[in-house]
Design an enzyme around this catalytic site. Structure first.
Site, PDB file in Angstrom:
ATOM      1  N   LYS A  73       0.802  -1.232   0.000  1.00 14.50           N
ATOM      2  CA  LYS A  73       0.000   0.000   0.000  1.00 14.50           C
ATOM      3  C   LYS A  73       0.835   1.283   0.000  1.00 14.50           C
ATOM      4  CE  LYS A  73      -4.192  -1.793   2.229  1.00 14.50           C
ATOM      5  NZ  LYS A  73      -5.206  -1.556   3.273  1.00 14.50           N
ATOM      6  N   ASP A 109     -10.157   3.004   2.148  1.00  6.94           N
ATOM      7  CA  ASP A 109     -10.427   2.393   3.465  1.00  6.94           C
ATOM      8  C   ASP A 109     -11.196   3.341   4.387  1.00  6.94           C
ATOM      9  OD1 ASP A 109      -9.295  -0.091   2.957  1.00  6.94           O
ATOM     10  OD2 ASP A 109      -7.318   0.480   3.710  1.00  6.94           O
ATOM     11  N   GLY A 133      -5.639   2.373  18.183  1.00  9.70           N
ATOM     12  CA  GLY A 133      -4.740   1.924  17.122  1.00  9.70           C
ATOM     13  C   GLY A 133      -4.200   3.103  16.336  1.00  9.70           C
ATOM     14  N   ALA A 134      -3.052   2.877  15.681  1.00  9.32           N
ATOM     15  CA  ALA A 134      -2.440   3.934  14.859  1.00  9.32           C
ATOM     16  C   ALA A 134      -1.798   3.324  13.614  1.00  9.32           C
ATOM     17  CB  ALA A 134      -1.402   4.696  15.683  1.00  9.32           C
TER      18      ALA A 134
HETATM   19  P1  NDP Z   1      -1.539  -2.437  11.251  1.00  7.91           P
HETATM   20  O1  NDP Z   1      -0.645  -3.603  11.487  1.00  7.91           O
HETATM   21  O2  NDP Z   1      -1.078  -1.305  10.407  1.00  7.91           O
HETATM   22  O3  NDP Z   1      -1.980  -1.826  12.686  1.00  7.91           O
HETATM   23  C1  NDP Z   1      -2.414  -2.647  13.715  1.00  7.91           C
HETATM   24  C2  NDP Z   1      -2.774  -1.777  14.911  1.00  7.91           C
HETATM   25  O4  NDP Z   1      -3.345  -2.620  15.920  1.00  7.91           O
HETATM   26  C3  NDP Z   1      -1.582  -1.081  15.549  1.00  7.91           C
HETATM   27  O5  NDP Z   1      -1.963   0.196  15.971  1.00  7.91           O
HETATM   28  C4  NDP Z   1      -1.262  -1.987  16.748  1.00  7.91           C
HETATM   29  O6  NDP Z   1      -0.668  -1.311  17.813  1.00  7.91           O
HETATM   30  C5  NDP Z   1      -2.660  -2.392  17.158  1.00  7.91           C
HETATM   31  N1  NDP Z   1      -2.697  -3.630  17.950  1.00  7.91           N
HETATM   32  C6  NDP Z   1      -2.548  -4.898  17.497  1.00  7.91           C
HETATM   33  N2  NDP Z   1      -2.662  -5.769  18.531  1.00  7.91           N
HETATM   34  C7  NDP Z   1      -2.894  -5.021  19.639  1.00  7.91           C
HETATM   35  C8  NDP Z   1      -3.099  -5.336  21.030  1.00  7.91           C
HETATM   36  N3  NDP Z   1      -3.103  -6.597  21.457  1.00  7.91           N
HETATM   37  N4  NDP Z   1      -3.328  -4.318  21.893  1.00  7.91           N
HETATM   38  C9  NDP Z   1      -3.330  -3.026  21.454  1.00  7.91           C
HETATM   39  N5  NDP Z   1      -3.140  -2.673  20.166  1.00  7.91           N
HETATM   40  C10 NDP Z   1      -2.921  -3.654  19.273  1.00  7.91           C
HETATM   41  O7  NDP Z   1      -2.877  -3.053  10.674  1.00  7.91           O
HETATM   42  P2  NDP Z   1      -4.033  -2.301   9.845  1.00  7.91           P
HETATM   43  O8  NDP Z   1      -4.296  -0.993  10.490  1.00  7.91           O
HETATM   44  O9  NDP Z   1      -3.749  -2.356   8.425  1.00  7.91           O
HETATM   45  O10 NDP Z   1      -5.261  -3.282  10.109  1.00  7.91           O
HETATM   46  C11 NDP Z   1      -5.866  -3.365  11.379  1.00  7.91           C
HETATM   47  C12 NDP Z   1      -7.148  -4.169  11.253  1.00  7.91           C
HETATM   48  O11 NDP Z   1      -8.034  -3.440  10.415  1.00  7.91           O
HETATM   49  C13 NDP Z   1      -6.949  -5.532  10.588  1.00  7.91           C
HETATM   50  O12 NDP Z   1      -7.574  -6.508  11.378  1.00  7.91           O
HETATM   51  C14 NDP Z   1      -7.663  -5.422   9.258  1.00  7.91           C
HETATM   52  O13 NDP Z   1      -8.349  -6.608   8.940  1.00  7.91           O
HETATM   53  C15 NDP Z   1      -8.676  -4.313   9.526  1.00  7.91           C
HETATM   54  N6  NDP Z   1      -8.992  -3.551   8.325  1.00  7.91           N
HETATM   55  C16 NDP Z   1     -10.303  -3.492   7.968  1.00  7.91           C
HETATM   56  C17 NDP Z   1     -10.686  -2.802   6.871  1.00  7.91           C
HETATM   57  C18 NDP Z   1     -12.125  -2.791   6.484  1.00  7.91           C
HETATM   58  O14 NDP Z   1     -12.442  -2.304   5.395  1.00  7.91           O
HETATM   59  N7  NDP Z   1     -13.012  -3.281   7.339  1.00  7.91           N
HETATM   60  C19 NDP Z   1      -9.714  -2.064   6.029  1.00  7.91           C
HETATM   61  C20 NDP Z   1      -8.354  -2.144   6.514  1.00  7.91           C
HETATM   62  C21 NDP Z   1      -8.020  -2.874   7.621  1.00  7.91           C
HETATM   63  P3  NDP Z   1       0.942  -1.020  17.878  1.00  7.91           P
HETATM   64  O15 NDP Z   1       1.197   0.068  16.870  1.00  7.91           O
HETATM   65  O16 NDP Z   1       1.153  -0.568  19.258  1.00  7.91           O
HETATM   66  O17 NDP Z   1       1.613  -2.306  17.546  1.00  7.91           O
END
Ligand code: NDP
Length: 285
Positions: A73, A109, A133-134
């Site tokens: 992306k 998105d 989340g970020a």
């Molecule tokens: P990223 O890997 O870019 O980000 C994941 C985020 O989740 C980070 O901020 C991470 O925190 C946080 N995180 C993960 N596990 C934990 C935990 N146990 N406790 C606290 N924070 C946590 O992923 P994406 O943003 O690309 O995707 C995130 C979700 O969004 C996915 O499940 C994906 O399927 C969904 N999604 C859905 C879409 C839709 O159209 N419905 C479109 C795009 C994504 P840290 O930075 O601290 O690690």
């Protein structure tokens, strides 16, 4: 041969790695079929080192458009001719349109998320959001909502570097007030938050956890959203429903971002119910 015969479909698809479990093909081809369009959507495995060649290939093969998923992306941006304003600010492209041999990048998105809310008469303007989340999903949602006139946004994340950088991006590029809170232990949500969004990956199948927050925040006047499309009813949303809040699931967001992509490529409206049912049939398997 009759002049009306045309054996050449319009081509779209997705590039990713790994990509074999990406269900978008089912949703988009259901929508193409419903409209009687001779369009195809092809799921393609592309390694990071091959991305440039893949994009050159798409130009040569006259693809009409493409989706990008993990890990392409961000990397795809340098190979495109133009990038839409919000995609540029988000710093990622998930949809490309080949318009008169120019590749234009979009990020649908966050727009899928805002469309879900708007279709249900939720006015984003003037509201206060808290986003858990970020990562990519959080960034897309935060930027789109800020561009739509959000009053304030609070980003809560474990990783401070990512969280601070997102809050800074919003502050410097939009009129929205933005602050970052480091996620340690059980997160407290500001009482005056109107909309709380789980934009983490917590709850994605087969994970049955929910974010560690103080759930007493949730009352029936709050709007609670999840980005997780599978399962649509996450533990997070179950809890929100049991507390009487209005909820929005990640399946709706996913379908709406697909609807926007369909419109960008074909210039036509897609049938939301057909797309939703197609995806549900995959997730129920
Ligand atoms: P990223 O890997 O870019 O980000 C994941 C985020 O989740 C980070 O901020 C991470 O925190 C946080 N995180 C993960 N596990 C934990 C935990 N146990 N406790 C606290 N924070 C946590 O992923 P994406 O943003 O690309 O995707 C995130 C979700 O969004 C996915 O499940 C994906 O399927 C969904 N999604 C859905 C879409 C839709 O159209 N419905 C479109 C795009 C994504 P840290 O930075 O601290 O690690």
């Amino acid at each position: 041969m009759s002049e009306e015969l045309n054996f050449k479909p319009h081509l779209t698809g997705v590039l990713g790695h790994p990509v074999s479990e990406n269900p978008t093909v089912v949703m988009q081809e259901a929508a193409f079929n419903d409209k009687g369009l001779n369009w195809r959507y092809i799921t393609m495995e592309v390694l990071p080192d091959d991305l440039k060649s893949a994009i050159d290939g798409l130009r040569a093969l006259n693809f009409d458009g493409i989706n990008l998923t993990i890990p392409h992306k961000v990397a795809v941006m340098e190979y495109l001719d133009e990038i839409d304003k919000s995609a540029l600010l988000i710093g990622a492209v998930n949809t490309v349109h080949n318009k008169n041999n120019k590749l234009i990048g979009y990020n649908t998105d966050g727009q899928g998320f805002t469309l879900s809310l708007m279709k249900n008469d939720v006015d984003i303007k003037g509201k206060k959001f808290t986003v858990l989340g970020a990562g990519g999903a959080a960034k897309a949602i935060a930027v789109e909502c800020a561009l739509m006139g959000l009053k304030e946004i609070v980003i809560i994340n474990r990783d401070s570097v990512k969280g601070k950088s997102l809050a800074k991006k919003i502050k410097e590029n939009t009129k929205t007030v933005a602050k970052f809170i480091k996620w340690e232990g059980t997160a407290k949500i500001d009482k005056d938050t109107d909309v709380l969004v789980n934009a983490t990956s917590i709850g994605l199948f087969p994970d049955k956890n929910k974010p560690d927050i103080d759930y007493d925040f949730i009352t029936k006047d709050k709007i609670i959203c999840d980005v997780i499309p599978n399962p649509p009813l996450t533990e997070f949303l179950k809890t929100a429903e049991s507390r009487g809040a209005k909820t929005f699931d990640g399946l709706g967001m996913l379908v709406n971002q697909g609807l926007i992509g369909f419109e960008i490529w074909t210039g036509e409206d897609a049938n939301e119910i057909i797309m939703t049912n197609a995806l549900k049939s995959v997730f129920e398997k």
